[in-house]
Design a protein around this motif. Sequence first.
Motif, PDB file in Angstrom:
ATOM      1  N   LEU A 103      -2.857 -36.719  25.597  1.00 23.15           N
ATOM      2  CA  LEU A 103      -2.805 -37.451  24.353  1.00 23.15           C
ATOM      3  C   LEU A 103      -1.745 -38.684  24.744  1.00 23.15           C
ATOM      4  O   LEU A 103      -2.131 -39.825  24.598  1.00 23.15           O
ATOM      5  CB  LEU A 103      -2.375 -36.856  23.152  1.00 23.15           C
ATOM      6  CG  LEU A 103      -2.060 -37.648  21.759  1.00 23.15           C
ATOM      7  CD1 LEU A 103      -3.340 -38.329  21.423  1.00 23.15           C
ATOM      8  CD2 LEU A 103      -1.532 -36.952  20.624  1.00 23.15           C
ATOM      9  N   VAL A 104      -0.670 -38.201  25.446  1.00 18.22           N
ATOM     10  CA  VAL A 104       0.393 -39.169  25.976  1.00 18.22           C
ATOM     11  C   VAL A 104      -0.466 -40.286  26.948  1.00 18.22           C
ATOM     12  O   VAL A 104      -0.258 -41.449  26.717  1.00 18.22           O
ATOM     13  CB  VAL A 104       1.410 -38.636  26.258  1.00 18.22           C
ATOM     14  CG1 VAL A 104       2.425 -39.542  27.208  1.00 18.22           C
ATOM     15  CG2 VAL A 104       2.394 -37.658  25.445  1.00 18.22           C
ATOM     16  N   VAL A 129     -10.873 -35.368  23.016  1.00 20.72           N
ATOM     17  CA  VAL A 129     -10.393 -35.175  21.532  1.00 20.72           C
ATOM     18  C   VAL A 129     -10.046 -34.314  21.107  1.00 20.72           C
ATOM     19  O   VAL A 129      -9.445 -33.786  20.349  1.00 20.72           O
ATOM     20  CB  VAL A 129     -11.571 -36.039  21.033  1.00 20.72           C
ATOM     21  CG1 VAL A 129     -11.485 -35.994  19.607  1.00 20.72           C
ATOM     22  CG2 VAL A 129     -11.492 -37.520  21.370  1.00 20.72           C
ATOM     23  N   GLY A 130     -10.979 -32.910  21.264  1.00 20.01           N
ATOM     24  CA  GLY A 130     -11.036 -31.735  21.062  1.00 20.01           C
ATOM     25  C   GLY A 130      -9.398 -30.960  21.025  1.00 20.01           C
ATOM     26  O   GLY A 130      -9.072 -30.573  20.391  1.00 20.01           O
ATOM     27  N   SER A 131      -8.972 -31.110  22.059  1.00 18.81           N
ATOM     28  CA  SER A 131      -7.661 -30.663  22.442  1.00 18.81           C
ATOM     29  C   SER A 131      -6.551 -31.489  21.787  1.00 18.81           C
ATOM     30  O   SER A 131      -5.999 -30.730  21.241  1.00 18.81           O
ATOM     31  CB  SER A 131      -7.387 -30.759  23.913  1.00 18.81           C
ATOM     32  OG  SER A 131      -7.153 -32.052  24.670  1.00 18.81           O
ATOM     33  N   TRP A 132      -6.865 -32.921  21.676  1.00 13.98           N
ATOM     34  CA  TRP A 132      -5.999 -33.462  20.789  1.00 13.98           C
ATOM     35  C   TRP A 132      -5.879 -32.961  19.363  1.00 13.98           C
ATOM     36  O   TRP A 132      -4.735 -32.699  18.763  1.00 13.98           O
ATOM     37  CB  TRP A 132      -6.157 -35.240  20.540  1.00 13.98           C
ATOM     38  CG  TRP A 132      -6.209 -35.763  22.014  1.00 13.98           C
ATOM     39  CD1 TRP A 132      -5.653 -35.301  23.371  1.00 13.98           C
ATOM     40  CD2 TRP A 132      -6.568 -37.083  21.914  1.00 13.98           C
ATOM     41  NE1 TRP A 132      -5.984 -36.219  23.951  1.00 13.98           N
ATOM     42  CE2 TRP A 132      -6.642 -37.330  23.305  1.00 13.98           C
ATOM     43  CE3 TRP A 132      -7.334 -37.819  21.034  1.00 13.98           C
ATOM     44  CZ2 TRP A 132      -7.074 -38.696  23.780  1.00 13.98           C
ATOM     45  CZ3 TRP A 132      -7.600 -39.157  21.556  1.00 13.98           C
ATOM     46  CH2 TRP A 132      -7.641 -39.572  22.922  1.00 13.98           C
ATOM     47  N   LEU A 136      -2.792 -31.771  17.193  1.00 13.48           N
ATOM     48  CA  LEU A 136      -2.294 -32.441  15.733  1.00 13.48           C
ATOM     49  C   LEU A 136      -2.345 -31.763  14.685  1.00 13.48           C
ATOM     50  O   LEU A 136      -1.582 -31.860  13.634  1.00 13.48           O
ATOM     51  CB  LEU A 136      -3.321 -33.742  15.785  1.00 13.48           C
ATOM     52  CG  LEU A 136      -3.027 -34.822  16.991  1.00 13.48           C
ATOM     53  CD1 LEU A 136      -3.971 -35.847  16.858  1.00 13.48           C
ATOM     54  CD2 LEU A 136      -1.594 -35.422  16.871  1.00 13.48           C
ATOM     55  N   LYS A 137      -3.486 -30.894  14.558  1.00 16.99           N
ATOM     56  CA  LYS A 137      -3.480 -29.958  13.347  1.00 16.99           C
ATOM     57  C   LYS A 137      -2.244 -28.933  13.302  1.00 16.99           C
ATOM     58  O   LYS A 137      -1.702 -28.697  12.445  1.00 16.99           O
ATOM     59  CB  LYS A 137      -4.853 -29.069  13.448  1.00 16.99           C
ATOM     60  CG  LYS A 137      -5.978 -29.767  12.794  1.00 16.99           C
ATOM     61  CD  LYS A 137      -7.052 -28.976  12.952  1.00 16.99           C
ATOM     62  CE  LYS A 137      -8.496 -30.034  12.449  1.00 16.99           C
ATOM     63  NZ  LYS A 137      -9.672 -29.009  12.583  1.00 16.99           N
ATOM     64  N   ASN A 141       3.398 -33.819  13.284  1.00 17.83           N
ATOM     65  CA  ASN A 141       4.502 -34.874  13.930  1.00 17.83           C
ATOM     66  C   ASN A 141       4.213 -35.184  15.440  1.00 17.83           C
ATOM     67  O   ASN A 141       4.824 -36.020  15.875  1.00 17.83           O
ATOM     68  CB  ASN A 141       5.745 -34.530  13.926  1.00 17.83           C
ATOM     69  CG  ASN A 141       6.181 -34.496  12.426  1.00 17.83           C
ATOM     70  OD1 ASN A 141       5.972 -35.581  11.582  1.00 17.83           O
ATOM     71  ND2 ASN A 141       7.041 -33.396  11.705  1.00 17.83           N
ATOM     72  N   GLU A 142       3.369 -34.362  15.808  1.00 15.45           N
ATOM     73  CA  GLU A 142       2.878 -34.571  17.303  1.00 15.45           C
ATOM     74  C   GLU A 142       2.450 -36.133  17.628  1.00 15.45           C
ATOM     75  O   GLU A 142       2.865 -36.553  18.766  1.00 15.45           O
ATOM     76  CB  GLU A 142       1.866 -33.516  17.913  1.00 15.45           C
ATOM     77  CG  GLU A 142       1.792 -33.660  19.335  1.00 15.45           C
ATOM     78  CD  GLU A 142       2.926 -33.355  20.161  1.00 15.45           C
ATOM     79  OE1 GLU A 142       2.997 -33.835  21.031  1.00 15.45           O
ATOM     80  OE2 GLU A 142       3.700 -32.587  19.755  1.00 15.45           O
ATOM     81  N   ILE A 143       1.770 -36.761  16.916  1.00 11.57           N
ATOM     82  CA  ILE A 143       1.426 -38.014  17.002  1.00 11.57           C
ATOM     83  C   ILE A 143       2.374 -38.801  17.361  1.00 11.57           C
ATOM     84  O   ILE A 143       2.479 -39.771  18.185  1.00 11.57           O
ATOM     85  CB  ILE A 143       0.306 -38.597  16.052  1.00 11.57           C
ATOM     86  CG1 ILE A 143      -0.257 -39.843  16.357  1.00 11.57           C
ATOM     87  CG2 ILE A 143       1.048 -38.713  14.726  1.00 11.57           C
ATOM     88  CD1 ILE A 143      -1.152 -39.693  17.420  1.00 11.57           C
TER      89      ILE A 143
END
Length: 188
Positions: A103-104, A129-132, A136-137, A141-143
């Motif tokens: 994601l980073v 996308v699936g791992s992101w 995120l779920k 605050n991960e985003i």
Amino acid sequence: QQIDGIPPIPIEARKPFEVIEAGESILANSGAEIRHGGDRAYYNRRSDHVQLPNKEDFVDAPAYYGTACHELAHWAGHPTRLNRPTLTESYRFGDQHYAKEELVADLASSFMAAEKGIPFDPAQTAAYVGSWIKALKDDKNEIFRAASAASKAADYVLAIDRTISTPAAESTHVESVTASRSNRAHAI
């Protein structure tokens, strides 16, 4: 149009050769060891090098430079540079740190592309996308952490490019658009 009475500012896409110049500048000035060949793109943290398929294996220049910027974002996380835990504590494909690191890297790649005027295709990121989504779920605050880390990675790579590039010869795409807006504002 977001403000009544002010016409939208047309932003011209960079010409293909400008995209190549911007991308090559980032790669050449990064200081990263970049190797070409094979059918995969990855950053090898043990040998501290970026591996990319040959340029002709990509559909176009933006796809190549988008992938290269993604891998440079990983490179920037090395312990001797930004020492990013999502990179340094990731041990295998698919672990939680790996998902966060991807994601980073994807965000950083999009930030670098926007700064330099390189078209960015978010479809290239579909594999992750699936791992992101799981990351995120698990933590809303991960985003924000990912965006912060991505901003630092993009700033790190682009600061090297800015330092080495001749400032008079190349302005960033953002600077060009800002100057255009400023000139138009003075004309109104």
